[in-house]
Design an enzyme around this catalytic site. Structure first.
Site, PDB file in Angstrom:
ATOM      1  N   ASP A   8       0.851  -1.186   0.000  1.00 54.38           N
ATOM      2  CA  ASP A   8       0.000   0.000   0.000  1.00 54.38           C
ATOM      3  C   ASP A   8       0.889   1.240   0.000  1.00 54.38           C
ATOM      4  O   ASP A   8       1.693   1.438   0.912  1.00 54.38           O
ATOM      5  CB  ASP A   8      -0.893  -0.044   1.259  1.00 54.38           C
ATOM      6  CG  ASP A   8      -1.926   1.064   1.276  1.00 54.38           C
ATOM      7  OD1 ASP A   8      -2.118   1.724   0.239  1.00 54.38           O
ATOM      8  OD2 ASP A   8      -2.542   1.264   2.341  1.00 54.38           O
ATOM      9  N   GLU A 105      -2.628   0.161  -4.402  1.00 51.82           N
ATOM     10  CA  GLU A 105      -2.708  -0.953  -3.455  1.00 51.82           C
ATOM     11  C   GLU A 105      -2.849  -2.276  -4.202  1.00 51.82           C
ATOM     12  O   GLU A 105      -3.601  -2.359  -5.169  1.00 51.82           O
ATOM     13  CB  GLU A 105      -3.976  -0.711  -2.644  1.00 51.82           C
ATOM     14  CG  GLU A 105      -4.013  -1.270  -1.276  1.00 51.82           C
ATOM     15  CD  GLU A 105      -5.402  -1.049  -0.695  1.00 51.82           C
ATOM     16  OE1 GLU A 105      -5.952  -2.021  -0.188  1.00 51.82           O
ATOM     17  OE2 GLU A 105      -5.939   0.074  -0.776  1.00 51.82           O
TER      18      GLU A 105
HETATM   19 MG   LIG Z   1      -2.397   3.964   0.224  1.00 51.24          MG
END
Ligand SMILES: [Mg+2]
Length: 386
Positions: A8, A105
């Site tokens: 992420d 992500e």
């Molecule tokens: Mg993020």
């Protein structure tokens, strides 16, 4: 046992802006709209802005109140999509099984590749380094035996985090989290659980499976398993083969571009409707043309971000049409969408009114079981539409 990695990017859009403009570094940067944008919402903000309580999905107006000296940027979706593409190419160096969750992500299934790295920590460091070398941005990485644990782990030490949770550590590590961190638990479910004095995952484990199923239906069973760190959801790579489309053969061949464009608008609307009904987005748009002499061509365009709005589908398809029609009579016209994904970006930079219009139109058309509402460009040419 599987090894799943969740990557992420840290405050992605804001980080890209800070990377490209040194003056923004160390400052509260809020991406999503200008200071005076009435309907804008925050799509990302820098960690400096988060200190003031600003967070994503918050109305810009509210962010201005919380952080009056913040730097408000409308955002450059094309740029972010290009950076996202570069990051994506790093993912595929590590695993062919990549599930793109959103623009910043992804899940990577690393099962069976563990031995290529000294340890799981080395694996995590390697991908973070390669991402940094490629785009000069930091990512947070979580590694665990399934998607639920991996995602929780990547979130655990943001920004620039790396957290590895081994199967034998899952039980104890998981116990501490508030129930809100469990996949699928929203405000409402959390409130119900709170009324049962259940606040953490450790508390949740005290609930009998039957009780949870009785209250939450099928999800109750999922909840029971997630509380124990069990999550059988596979990493689902994007399918390149799946496609969806509509085509029509004309009774008499058509050469007039306005007429073809009108048919294309109609076909685009049907394809868009089907995508939305299935909760899918498409990255590639293909137009199929069969000319009067039966020569058939297909022309495709791939977009930086997946789309499922009629306008996006039509405008791309229309460009392909204009390049390939107009001179020869056309016998068949079709439109196909492919590279489908169930994780589209909720059009952060598009007009929310447009999304709302699509929703209302879909609802009306679904309720009546047929098309009762059209956009102007789909109206037959001889009935006043142009
Ligand atoms: Mg993020």
């Amino acid at each position: 046992m599987a090894t799943i990695m969740h990557v992420d990017m840290d405050s992605f859009f804001a980080a890209v802006e800070q990377r490209d403009n040194p003056e923004l570094r160390g400052k509260p940067v809020i991406v999503g709209g200008t200071r005076d944008s009435k309907r804008g919402v925050v799509s990302t903000c820098s960690y400096e802005a988060r200190k003031y309580g600003v967070h994503s999905a918050m109305p810009i107006a509210q962010a201005v109140k919380l952080c009056p000296h913040g730097i408000f940027i409308p955002g450059d979706h094309k740029k972010y999509a290009a950076v996202s593409g570069q990051i994506r190419s790093v993912f595929y160096r590590f695993s062919p099984v990549v599930e793109i969750v959103s623009i910043d992500e992804a899940f990577l299934d690393m099962t069976g590749c563990e031995h290529l790295y000294g340890s799981l920590e080395d694996l995590g460091r390697a991908i973070k380094e390669q991402i940094y070398e490629t785009v000069s941005l930091t990512a947070s990485v979580g590694i665990g035996p399934n998607k639920f644990i991996a995602k929780l782990a990547s979130d655990y030490r943001k920004p620039d985090g790396l957290v590895v949770v081994r199967p034998e550590e899952v039980w104890d590590w998981l116990a501490q989290f508030p129930v809100k961190k469990v996949w699928g638990i929203g405000q409402k479910t959390a409130e119900i659980l709170a009324s049962w004095q259940i606040y953490t995952i450790a508390d949740l484990r005290r609930c009998r499976r039957e009780t949870l199923v009785e209250r939450f239906g099928k999800y109750g069973d999922t909840l029971y398993q997630l509380a124990r760190g069990i999550d059988p959801r596979p990493v689902e790579p994007e399918s390149e083969t799946k496609s969806l489309g509509r085509e029509t053969t004309f009774e008499t061949d058509i050469s007039a571009l306005p007429k073809l464009r009108q048919v294309l608008a109609e076909l685009s609307a049907e394809v868009g409707y089907r995508l939305r009904r299935h909760g899918l987005w498409a990255r590639t748009i293909t137009v199929k043309l069969r000319y009067h002499d039966f020569t058939t061509i297909t022309r495709s365009a791939s977009l930086p971000e997946p789309v499922n709005n009629d306008d996006d589908i039509f405008s791309t398809a229309c460009q392909l049409l204009v390049k390939n029609a107009g001179s020869r009579p056309v016998r068949l016209l079709g439109i196909y969408v492919s590279q489908l994904t169930s994780f589209g970006q909720a059009s952060l930079f598009s007009d929310p009114r447009r999304e709302e219009l699509a929703r209302v139109m879909d609802e009306l058309n679904t309720r009546h079981g047929r098309r009762v509402i059209y956009k102007g460009r789909q109206l037959p040419l001889d009935s006043g539409g142009k």
